[in-house]
Design a protein around this motif. Structure first.
Motif, PDB file in Angstrom:
ATOM      1  N   SER A  88       0.824  -1.197   0.000  1.00 42.59           N
ATOM      2  CA  SER A  88       0.000   0.000   0.000  1.00 42.59           C
ATOM      3  C   SER A  88       0.866   1.257   0.000  1.00 42.59           C
ATOM      4  O   SER A  88       2.063   1.207   0.325  1.00 42.59           O
ATOM      5  N   VAL A  89       0.253   2.373  -0.349  1.00 42.72           N
ATOM      6  CA  VAL A  89       0.984   3.644  -0.373  1.00 42.72           C
ATOM      7  C   VAL A  89       1.434   4.059   1.019  1.00 42.72           C
ATOM      8  O   VAL A  89       2.352   4.870   1.165  1.00 42.72           O
ATOM      9  N   ASP A  90       0.804   3.505   2.059  1.00 43.92           N
ATOM     10  CA  ASP A  90       1.209   3.859   3.425  1.00 43.92           C
ATOM     11  C   ASP A  90       2.379   3.011   3.926  1.00 43.92           C
ATOM     12  O   ASP A  90       2.794   3.114   5.077  1.00 43.92           O
ATOM     13  N   GLY A  91       2.901   2.138   3.035  1.00 41.86           N
ATOM     14  CA  GLY A  91       4.074   1.352   3.392  1.00 41.86           C
ATOM     15  C   GLY A  91       3.764  -0.021   3.968  1.00 41.86           C
ATOM     16  O   GLY A  91       4.684  -0.804   4.216  1.00 41.86           O
ATOM     17  N   HIS A  92       2.484  -0.328   4.187  1.00 43.88           N
ATOM     18  CA  HIS A  92       2.111  -1.627   4.724  1.00 43.88           C
ATOM     19  C   HIS A  92       1.711  -2.594   3.614  1.00 43.88           C
ATOM     20  O   HIS A  92       1.296  -2.184   2.537  1.00 43.88           O
ATOM     21  N   VAL A  93       1.860  -3.877   3.923  1.00 42.94           N
ATOM     22  CA  VAL A  93       1.398  -4.932   3.025  1.00 42.94           C
ATOM     23  C   VAL A  93       0.158  -5.543   3.678  1.00 42.94           C
ATOM     24  O   VAL A  93       0.259  -6.252   4.677  1.00 42.94           O
ATOM     25  N   TYR A  94      -0.997  -5.229   3.127  1.00 40.93           N
ATOM     26  CA  TYR A  94      -2.257  -5.701   3.707  1.00 40.93           C
ATOM     27  C   TYR A  94      -2.666  -7.022   3.058  1.00 40.93           C
ATOM     28  O   TYR A  94      -2.775  -7.122   1.837  1.00 40.93           O
ATOM     29  N   THR A 109       7.188  -5.965  11.574  1.00 41.86           N
ATOM     30  CA  THR A 109       7.197  -6.033  10.110  1.00 41.86           C
ATOM     31  C   THR A 109       6.110  -5.104   9.566  1.00 41.86           C
ATOM     32  O   THR A 109       5.290  -4.585  10.320  1.00 41.86           O
ATOM     33  N   CYS A 110       6.079  -4.948   8.256  1.00 39.99           N
ATOM     34  CA  CYS A 110       5.079  -4.077   7.648  1.00 39.99           C
ATOM     35  C   CYS A 110       3.843  -4.847   7.179  1.00 39.99           C
ATOM     36  O   CYS A 110       2.941  -4.285   6.562  1.00 39.99           O
ATOM     37  N   VAL A 111       3.784  -6.140   7.483  1.00 41.97           N
ATOM     38  CA  VAL A 111       2.632  -6.951   7.085  1.00 41.97           C
ATOM     39  C   VAL A 111       1.466  -6.739   8.053  1.00 41.97           C
ATOM     40  O   VAL A 111       1.664  -6.679   9.269  1.00 41.97           O
ATOM     41  N   ARG A 112       0.273  -6.620   7.491  1.00 47.72           N
ATOM     42  CA  ARG A 112      -0.935  -6.480   8.293  1.00 47.72           C
ATOM     43  C   ARG A 112      -2.030  -7.378   7.706  1.00 47.72           C
ATOM     44  O   ARG A 112      -2.334  -7.304   6.520  1.00 47.72           O
ATOM     45  N   PHE A 113      -2.593  -8.238   8.551  1.00 49.82           N
ATOM     46  CA  PHE A 113      -3.713  -9.081   8.133  1.00 49.82           C
ATOM     47  C   PHE A 113      -5.012  -8.349   8.434  1.00 49.82           C
ATOM     48  O   PHE A 113      -5.208  -7.836   9.541  1.00 49.82           O
ATOM     49  N   VAL A 114      -5.884  -8.284   7.459  1.00 49.08           N
ATOM     50  CA  VAL A 114      -7.159  -7.575   7.633  1.00 49.08           C
ATOM     51  C   VAL A 114      -8.310  -8.479   7.177  1.00 49.08           C
ATOM     52  O   VAL A 114      -8.183  -9.206   6.188  1.00 49.08           O
ATOM     53  N   PRO A 115      -9.440  -8.459   7.914  1.00 54.22           N
ATOM     54  CA  PRO A 115     -10.591  -9.270   7.489  1.00 54.22           C
ATOM     55  C   PRO A 115     -11.029  -8.864   6.085  1.00 54.22           C
ATOM     56  O   PRO A 115     -11.065  -7.684   5.762  1.00 54.22           O
ATOM     57  N   ARG A 116     -11.326  -9.836   5.262  1.00 57.03           N
ATOM     58  CA  ARG A 116     -11.718  -9.544   3.892  1.00 57.03           C
ATOM     59  C   ARG A 116     -13.114  -8.923   3.833  1.00 57.03           C
ATOM     60  O   ARG A 116     -14.041  -9.356   4.524  1.00 57.03           O
ATOM     61  N   THR A 117     -13.245  -7.904   3.023  1.00 53.75           N
ATOM     62  CA  THR A 117     -14.546  -7.288   2.777  1.00 53.75           C
ATOM     63  C   THR A 117     -14.914  -7.479   1.303  1.00 53.75           C
ATOM     64  O   THR A 117     -15.734  -8.319   0.954  1.00 53.75           O
ATOM     65  N   ASN A 165      10.776  -8.021   5.962  1.00 58.84           N
ATOM     66  CA  ASN A 165      10.985  -6.605   5.655  1.00 58.84           C
ATOM     67  C   ASN A 165      11.879  -6.395   4.444  1.00 58.84           C
ATOM     68  O   ASN A 165      11.680  -5.459   3.663  1.00 58.84           O
ATOM     69  N   ARG A 166      12.858  -7.287   4.249  1.00 56.54           N
ATOM     70  CA  ARG A 166      13.722  -7.183   3.076  1.00 56.54           C
ATOM     71  C   ARG A 166      12.949  -7.532   1.797  1.00 56.54           C
ATOM     72  O   ARG A 166      13.053  -6.843   0.783  1.00 56.54           O
TER      73      ARG A 166
END
Length: 277
Positions: free
Chosen positions: A92-98, A126-134, A270-271
């Protein structure tokens, strides 16, 4: 009469020997699991092997098979080069991987909480974030199928992560499968692994030798990680409880993890995803 009874007992005992030997062949109960229990160094991968060898087969369905014990591979799709950008989740543009996910309603509330804890295990540092699917088109679908397995990296659309209950609903096992979904292969599959470990080929089940093949992957300029959550245990796929992987630096080095990611596991995430921290 007593002699006849004695001979019958002897005959029965001898005839039972092949049966006992058959029941404890790798097809039914991994013999090497006993060795790991004795040495007290069970890893997440040990638990996966035990669950998959007892309950699962090498084939998920007619077109999908399991490689290295728990990586689902579909015929005709590229499966061994997952450090390529094409199989990574979008950043994402905010630097996270959703990573959107959906959890089967077949799990208990306690099991769902453990799955979420494994997600937090990967999210920490880390920059990974798990989010419930919508509405997202690409997502992981966590299901109570047979065995513990995942596809490698992002495949596009709905992709299954199988966590059989209760065998696979363990913190380390779940974290291990999520790492596959992020795009990571097993640590001892690195092309430079022979500098760090010795594969004891004679001790491995004959029909599982391919699980110890090397992958053509990048090392991300990071050292070999003996304690990675993605490393096989010292007795993985052992025929008779003898070591199948021996560290070259020291026989006392512990291989793999039981529950948590190593520091290098987090650094690898992260790498690979070019995180900003």
């Amino acid at each position: 009469m007593e002699r006849i009874v004695f001979l019958c007992l002897v005959s029965t005992s001898l005839s039972a020997v092949p049966v006992q030997k058959f029941l404890f062949t790798p097809k039914w109960v991994p013999i090497g699991y006993k060795g790991r229990q004795i040495h007290g160094d069970l890893t997440a991968m040990d638990e996966i092997i035990t669950a998959n060898e007892v309950h699962a087969t090498r084939f998920v369905d007619g077109t999908t098979s399991l490689r290295e014990g728990d990586i689902a591979v579909t015929s005709g799709r590229r499966s061994k080069v997952c450090f390529a950008r094409s199989c990574l989740w979008s950043k994402s543009v905010d630097g996270h991987v959703y990573i959107p996910y959906r959890v089967s309603s077949d799990y208990t509330e306690t099991q769902v909480q453990l799955i979420k804890k494994a997600m937090e295990n990967i999210e920490e540092d880390t920059c990974v974030r798990f989010v419930p699917r919508t509405h997202q088109q690409d997502f992981i679908d966590i299901q109570r199928k047979t065995g513990c397995w995942s596809y490698l990296g992002a495949r596009g659309g709905r992709q299954t992560v199988s966590l059989q209950s209760p065998d696979c609903v363990q913190l380390g096992v779940i974290s291990h499968e999520f790492m596959h979904a992020l795009g990571f292969v097993h640590e001892q599959s690195r092309p430079d692994r022979d500098k760090y470990v010795t594969i004891m080929w004679p001790n491995i089940w004959r029909d599982r030798l391919r699980n110890f093949e090397k992958f053509r992957t990048e090392d991300l300029d990071l050292p070999y990680d003996y304690s990675s959550i993605m490393h096989f245990g010292m007795y993985s796929y052992s025929m008779e409880g003898e070591p199948t992987i021996i560290p070259k630096n020291s026989k006392n080095t512990k291989l793999g993890q039981t529950s948590y990611l190593s520091n290098l596991d987090k650094l690898k995430i992260n790498r690979l995803y070019k995180c900003g921290w």
